[in-house]
Write an enzyme that holds these catalytic residues in place. Structure first.
Site, PDB file in Angstrom:
ATOM      1  CB  CYS A  50     -14.914  -7.335   6.992  1.00 37.17           C
ATOM      2  SG  CYS A  50     -14.106  -5.766   6.624  1.00 37.17           S
TER       3      CYS A  50
ATOM      4  NE  ARG B  77     -17.218  -6.098  13.951  1.00 41.37           N
ATOM      5  CZ  ARG B  77     -17.645  -5.266  13.000  1.00 41.37           C
ATOM      6  NH1 ARG B  77     -16.833  -4.415  12.454  1.00 41.37           N
ATOM      7  NH2 ARG B  77     -18.900  -5.317  12.593  1.00 41.37           N
TER       8      ARG B  77
ATOM      9  CB  CYS C  11      -1.458   3.878   8.135  1.00 41.51           C
ATOM     10  SG  CYS C  11      -2.537   4.486   6.812  1.00 41.51           S
TER      11      CYS C  11
ATOM     12  CB  CYS D  50      -0.785  -0.135   8.272  1.00 43.78           C
ATOM     13  SG  CYS D  50      -1.549  -1.408   7.229  1.00 43.78           S
TER      14      CYS D  50
ATOM     15  CB  CYS E 181      -0.902  -0.023   1.228  1.00 44.70           C
ATOM     16  SG  CYS E 181      -2.013   1.402   1.295  1.00 44.70           S
TER      17      CYS E 181
ATOM     18  CB  CYS F  88     -18.095  -0.532   9.470  1.00 44.24           C
ATOM     19  SG  CYS F  88     -16.896  -1.284  10.596  1.00 44.24           S
TER      20      CYS F  88
ATOM     21  CB  CYS G  96     -18.304  -5.121   5.794  1.00 43.43           C
ATOM     22  SG  CYS G  96     -17.483  -3.572   6.254  1.00 43.43           S
TER      23      CYS G  96
END
Ligand code: SAM
Ligand code: DTB
Ligand code: SF4
Length: 318
Positions: free
Chosen positions: A97, A261, A57, A60, A53, A189, A129
């Site tokens: 998800c 969650r 972040c 991550c 990616c 979400c 999702c």
């Protein structure tokens, strides 16, 4: 019932800082008005495109710029996703998800493939999702038309702390994407991560942002950082259980009808610690041996916890 979307920072702080047992009791009272006690939604993650990616972040493992030990793969084939989602459904998941390590959705072959995957998985009778990064309104509408139930896009932390963790996009980008998903008629979400180095005040501000979305996000994942070697946050301290419980209970009181969650970070929590989280109003978890790239409690471990605590798995309601 009137759902409040204008909680002030002061009100939230007062709730958050209540004596712990009083806070948990209040959260439990709110919880029992809207949900069946002990019933837990099981959501299973499938990483349909892993690693590489372009974003930065700090938490991550999938950001290309950090050197982490993950197994990258391009967009998965539909058949493979279907087979994984059937297995998850057989184990009791009512929601799947699908996650992709993208900065944003781009129109083209891969997005067309995602739409086909969404259609196929939703035909299996589970809620679907997706979490694919930023998207346009048209892309949100196409996902909705393909059968998508919800879009996940976390705000992660407070607006003020956001650029300490992520610099390749800003907080408003997140809010705009959430709005596009909402406008397309998708459930939202959105939640965050504790343990990024933020202050308690940042957590309160994050909860204020989430609870001022109108309507509230239908699901609010509360993650604790899974520290991954190679990421800038690999050495962060773990979040104390009472801090996690406070965040969950406050989220439950502010957003009484949302699924709260208990998300990443369960592996480091004992059954009794997780029991406290359920008591505080958490009613959804991620199940399956892996989250996106990091380990999660095994299905056997979770089954044992369900038996020990007398929890039940929520049935699908699409
Ligand atoms: N790329 C898309 C995005 O960022 O929206 C979707 C995938 S991204 C991995 C989904 C979410 O996973 C992030 O928003 C973050 O909240 C969570 N996440 C990622 N790494 C994490 C970690 N190490 N610990 C806890 N949560 C994490
Ligand atoms: C969310 O709030 N947490 C999930 C899901 N939504 C996409 C992701 C957790 C990822 C944890 C790190 C990993 O396994 O790569
Ligand atoms: Fe990319 Fe999402 Fe990871 Fe950020 S959280 S690096 S956008 S996969």
């Amino acid at each position: 019932m009137n759902i409040k979307t204008d909680w002030s920072l002061q009100e939230i702080k007062e709730i958050h800082d209540l004596p712990l047992l009083k806070l948990v009791l209040q959260a439990q009272e709110v919880h029992s008005l809207h949900f069946k006690l002990g019933e837990v939604q099981m959501s299973s993650l499938i990483s349909i495109k892993t690693g590489g990616c372009p974003e930065d972040c700090g938490y991550c493992p999938q950001a290309a710029r950090y050197h982490t030990d993950i197994k990258k793969h391009p967009l998965m084939q539909k058949e493979e996703v279907l087979s994984l989602s059937r297995k998850a459904k057989d184990k009791g998941a009512s929601r799947i998800c699908l996650g992709a390590a993208w900065r944003e959705v781009r129109d083209g072959e891969d997005f067309d493939k995602v739409l086909e995957i969404v259609k196929a998985v939703s035909e299996e009778g589970v809620q679907v999702c997706c979490t694919l990064g930023m998207l346009s309104e048209n892309q949100a509408q196409r996902l909705k038309a393909a059968g998508l139930s919800a879009y996940n896009h976390n705000i992660d932390t407070s607006e003020a702390y956001y650029d300490k963790v992520i610099k390749t996009r800003n907080f408003d980008d997140r809010i705009n994407t959430i709005q596009k998903a909402r406008d397309a008629g998708l459930s939202v979400c959105s939640g965050g991560i504790l343990g990024l180095g933020e202050s308690i005040d940042d957590r309160i501000k994050m909860l204020q942002t989430l609870s001022s979305l109108s309507p509230h996000p239908e699901s609010v994942p509360i993650n604790t950082l899974v520290p991954v070697k190679g990421t800038p946050l690999e050495k962060n301290d773990s979040v104390a259980i009472e801090e996690l419980v406070r965040a969950i209970a406050t989220a439950r009181i502010l957003m009484p009808q949302s699924f709260i969650r208990l998300s990443a970070g369960r592996l480091e929590r004992s059954v009794s610690e997780q029991a406290l989280c359920f008591l505080a109003g958490a009613n959804s978890i991620f199940t399956g041996d892996t989250l996106l790239t990091t380990p999660n409690p095994t299905e056997d471990t979770d089954d044992k916890m369900f038996r020990t605590l007398g929890l039940t798995k929520m049935a699908v309601h699409v």
